[in-house]
Enzyme design. Structure first.
Site, PDB file in Angstrom:
ATOM      1  N   ASP A  35       0.834  -1.207   0.000  1.00  8.66           N
ATOM      2  CA  ASP A  35       0.000   0.000   0.000  1.00  8.66           C
ATOM      3  C   ASP A  35       0.868   1.256   0.000  1.00  8.66           C
ATOM      4  O   ASP A  35       0.540   2.255  -0.654  1.00  8.66           O
ATOM      5  CB  ASP A  35      -0.919   0.011   1.227  1.00  8.66           C
ATOM      6  CG  ASP A  35      -2.003  -1.047   1.133  1.00  8.66           C
ATOM      7  OD1 ASP A  35      -2.175  -1.621   0.038  1.00  8.66           O
ATOM      8  OD2 ASP A  35      -2.672  -1.302   2.151  1.00  8.66           O
ATOM      9  N   LEU A  85     -35.777  -8.513 -13.422  1.00  9.43           N
ATOM     10  CA  LEU A  85     -35.918  -9.964 -13.526  1.00  9.43           C
ATOM     11  C   LEU A  85     -37.166 -10.431 -12.793  1.00  9.43           C
ATOM     12  O   LEU A  85     -37.537  -9.868 -11.761  1.00  9.43           O
ATOM     13  CB  LEU A  85     -34.696 -10.662 -12.918  1.00  9.43           C
ATOM     14  CG  LEU A  85     -33.346 -10.452 -13.610  1.00  9.43           C
ATOM     15  CD1 LEU A  85     -32.237 -11.080 -12.785  1.00  9.43           C
ATOM     16  CD2 LEU A  85     -33.360 -11.043 -15.008  1.00  9.43           C
ATOM     17  N   LYS A 117     -26.737 -13.014  -6.928  1.00  8.60           N
ATOM     18  CA  LYS A 117     -27.513 -11.789  -7.149  1.00  8.60           C
ATOM     19  C   LYS A 117     -27.104 -10.764  -6.092  1.00  8.60           C
ATOM     20  O   LYS A 117     -27.507 -10.852  -4.934  1.00  8.60           O
ATOM     21  CB  LYS A 117     -29.015 -12.076  -7.074  1.00  8.60           C
ATOM     22  CG  LYS A 117     -29.871 -10.873  -7.469  1.00  8.60           C
ATOM     23  CD  LYS A 117     -31.350 -11.238  -7.494  1.00  8.60           C
ATOM     24  CE  LYS A 117     -32.173 -10.051  -7.956  1.00  8.60           C
ATOM     25  NZ  LYS A 117     -32.030  -8.871  -7.076  1.00  8.60           N
ATOM     26  N   ARG A 138     -30.171   2.593 -13.626  1.00 14.51           N
ATOM     27  CA  ARG A 138     -31.254   1.884 -14.311  1.00 14.51           C
ATOM     28  C   ARG A 138     -32.439   2.819 -14.572  1.00 14.51           C
ATOM     29  O   ARG A 138     -33.034   2.804 -15.638  1.00 14.51           O
ATOM     30  CB  ARG A 138     -31.732   0.699 -13.471  1.00 14.51           C
ATOM     31  CG  ARG A 138     -32.870  -0.080 -14.157  1.00 14.51           C
ATOM     32  CD  ARG A 138     -33.678  -0.912 -13.158  1.00 14.51           C
ATOM     33  NE  ARG A 138     -32.880  -1.947 -12.560  1.00 14.51           N
ATOM     34  CZ  ARG A 138     -32.685  -3.147 -13.086  1.00 14.51           C
ATOM     35  NH1 ARG A 138     -33.219  -3.447 -14.253  1.00 14.51           N
ATOM     36  NH2 ARG A 138     -31.958  -4.048 -12.456  1.00 14.51           N
ATOM     37  N   CYS A 409     -30.832  12.470  33.542  1.00 18.88           N
ATOM     38  CA  CYS A 409     -30.567  13.602  34.443  1.00 18.88           C
ATOM     39  C   CYS A 409     -31.761  14.535  34.621  1.00 18.88           C
ATOM     40  O   CYS A 409     -31.732  15.425  35.478  1.00 18.88           O
ATOM     41  CB  CYS A 409     -29.363  14.399  33.945  1.00 18.88           C
ATOM     42  SG  CYS A 409     -29.687  15.335  32.420  1.00 18.88           S
TER      43      CYS A 409
END
Length: 668
Positions: A35, A85, A117, A138, A409
């Site tokens: 990294d 779907l 999915k 979409r 309180c």
């Protein structure tokens, strides 16, 4: 101005090199640099673009930082509709789907391609000559919204492909479970509404107008579909998946080419059982006819394709009796309703409590004390009350309304901003707020003062020994003994020793311990590395703070507001006077038997946690790595090892059991 040729060449080389490392990390899961080495390359690219702004191109990896604010999202028409779907939930229905496919094709056998999915947000990505030019939601299936600037911040989505293709692909953007938990915790702390699930969190993130804010939320992606596959000589979905990976996209490795419907059902059963292993949410599998030619013959309805179906998993929900709704006061004063219910087993764990987040949540879902309620795990992790079973109500259920005073309180309550949903205790001396602040201060990731658990801290607060966090450093034997029962010599000695040792903790731990809103351990480290001492951080101006990577306007304002409070100034002075370390210690290169070695771990160790093992490795002069790379020298294997073991074996890396490692290099 004219840019020297060698600078242009270096710039192009850097871009290509960084994208290659992104591909190896996100797509192949096979990084070959650390990294730190990656960060060095990225920083050089940023500096070149600062010095020569004309160099910057749309496919530059620096686009992932964000920084572009838009006024709204333009509408874009899809080249072909993004259909939804049809769903099925059991074996009988999937067999009916199979029969329809065979009948419509007049065939006796069809090969299926099965994918997980992903429970995220669908996206279409358009590339021109290999460069990402547009990302579209979409929407209604025919028209979506242009979210290109936000999508550019997602590291797993390539800004430039490995080939100069003009292409549109489709896939899913999602939020990992851990990131979902982090963001909801942060939102709850700020008094903002929480997201119901990772999908909603992903959708909300992609609709943010400031791409810098999107970059802070660690979204990821999987691509799974190629528009007009025949243009790329692709004949099956399996070929398309391999093609997507080759040209630079991250694909989900958990798929199956099913030779018959029986293998489809087995794949569904396997992942219904194993889905908790995944770092992202899945809600079923997608079953597709593998052949693109057969897909074309089957066609689509107006709403969905005839050649694919979603075979859904049923979300595990349990019904239980909500016995009580308790009000809990946090360190910032936020009053949170908490559900206490009869214990139930949910996805392998026993749960009996769940946050109800805020009073708007209670009202919207009409949740009442005494209700029978449905519980599920949001994001597969956090128990959540979905809503009441109203048909079981007897009329004795109790509506819980927002309190008119603090339940602890008795002080005034209200909202800091009219826009927030949280109700807070406004009393600065509320003992419950102090207790939560103290619990954070002594915690493992902060000052790590062992022996001061919630019960003993509460006794100290109740006895008036602690009025603020700095009072911990003014405790003495006499004060601790005054607590009475259960406080023996050993307890007193341990508490005082732990407190004394904590004075020398690193600066980032102190910053994290102070309880600055929106500042966790990662941000605290960034601040400590930049400012080197607490005084410099206290004096920091807004412009300087926002220059630090990861520090946005909200965090910068929170830091400035926090240190401007008179109460905080007094606490900092008391901590200084007590001898608490206020500066970042100079890092010394430790000598030891692990000097020059890179150590990685897989599986659970019996002697210590992963964090403790990392600290142990570094205390012996070694470098601890989260990932196996070709530079890893030793992989230490604990119980239930993961895929790192296979990778280490393929690289020829030395593999040691926990016992072998500590026998050779000693124990802490």
């Amino acid at each position: 101005m004219d840019i020297p040729k060698n600078i242009k060449e270096r710039y192009e080389k850097l871009k290509a090199e960084i994208e290659e490392h992104n591909y190896r990390y996100y797509v192949l899961a096979d990084p070959i640099i650390s990294d730190q080495e990656y960060d060095k390359l990225f920083k050089e690219l940023v500096e070149l673009e600062k010095k020569y702004p004309e160099l910057k191109t749309p496919d530059s990896p620096t686009q992932r930082i964000g920084g572009i604010v838009v006024e709204g999202f333009n509408k874009v028409n899809h080249l072909i509709p993004m259909l939804s779907l049809d769903n099925t939930y059991n074996e009988e229905e999937i067999l009916d789907f199979h029969k329809r496919v065979l009948k419509n094709l007049s065939l006796n056998h069809v090969e299926y391609f099965c994918e997980l999915k992903i429970d995220g947000v669908s996206v279409a990505l358009r590339y021109t000559d290999g460069v990402l030019t547009q990302a579209i939601t979409r929407g209604d299936g025919t028209t979506g919204e242009d979210i290109t600037q936000n999508v550019k911040t997602i590291p797993s989505i390539p800004l430039r492909l490995r080939e100069n293709l003009t292409i549109e692909v489709r896939g899913e953007i999602y939020m990992p479970k851990k990131e979902f938990v982090r963001i909801n915790s942060e939102r709850e702390e700020k008094g903002l509404p929480v997201f119901a699930n990772p999908r909603n969190a992903t959708a909300g993130t992609l609709k943010l107008l400031d791409s810098t804010e999107v970059a802070k939320r660690k979204l990821s992606s999987f691509m799974y579909y190629v528009i007009f596959p025949q243009n790329y000589n692709l004949e099956t979905q399996e070929e398309a998946i391999n093609f997507l990976k080759e040209v630079g996209f991250r694909i989900n490795p958990n798929y199956k080419n099913a030779q018959d419907i029986g293998q489809v059902i087995e794949f569904w059963k396997e992942w219904n059982r194993r889905r908790k292993e995944l770092e992202y949410e899945v809600d079923g599998i997608v079953v597709k006819v593998n052949s693109f030619e057969l897909q074309r013959l089957l066609g689509e309805t107006a709403r969905s394709p005839r050649w694919a179906i979603a075979f859904k998993f049923e979300a595990e929900q349990k019904e239980t009796k909500l016995k009580a709704i308790k009000l809990q006061v946090g360190s910032t004063g936020i009053i949170t309703p908490v559900a206490e219910f009869d214990p139930i087993q949910l996805e392998g764990t026993i749960v009996k409590r769940a946050s109800l987040h805020n009073f708007d949540y209670l009202k919207e879902r009409d949740i009442r004390e005494g209700d029978y309620v449905l519980i599920e795990k949001a994001g597969g992790i956090i128990p959540q009350v979905i809503g009441p079973v109203k048909e079981k109500r007897t009329g004795e259920e109790k509506i819980i309304r927002p309190p008119e005073k603090c339940p602890v309180c008795g002080g005034k309550v209200g909202k800091i901003k009219s826009s927030e949903v949280a109700i807070r205790c406004l009393n600065p001396s509320c003992p419950e707020k102090l207790l939560r602040t103290l619990e954070n201060f002594v915690s493992r990731n902060a000052m790590n003062i062992q022996g001061l658990g919630p019960k003993i801290l509460k006794r100290m607060v109740d006895a008036g020994l602690l009025k603020d966090i700095a009072d911990l450093y003014y405790l003495n034997e006499q004060k601790i003994r005054s607590l009475g029962e259960g406080i023996g010599d050993k307890t007193v000695e341990n508490i005082l020793t732990q407190i004394e040792q904590s004075k020398n903790r690193e600066l980032d731990r102190l910053i994290n311990a102070l309880g600055i809103p929106n500042v966790g351990s990662k941000t605290a480290k960034d601040l400590a590395n930049h400012f080197k001492n607490l005084d410099s951080l206290i004096d920091a101006k807004f412009d300087e703070l926002v220059e630090i990577e990861g520090i946005g306007e909200d965090i910068a304002n929170a830091i400035i507001k926090f240190f401007s409070q008179e109460e905080v100034k007094k606490i900092v002075k008391k901590l200084k006077d007590a001898g608490v370390n206020m500066g970042k210690k100079e890092e010394e290169k430790l000598e030891g038997p692990l000097k020059g070695l890179v150590i990685c771990q897989t599986g659970a160790l019996s002697k210590m946690t992963r964090q403790e093992f990392a600290e142990y490795v570094e205390s012996k002069g070694g470098t601890f790595s989260e990932n196996v790379t070709k530079k890893t020298n030793i992989l230490v294997v604990g119980e239930n090892p993961g895929s790192k073991l296979d990778k280490a074996q393929s690289y020829g890396i030395t593999i040691m059991s926990e016992e072998e490692f500590f026998d050779k290099y000693g124990e802490s």
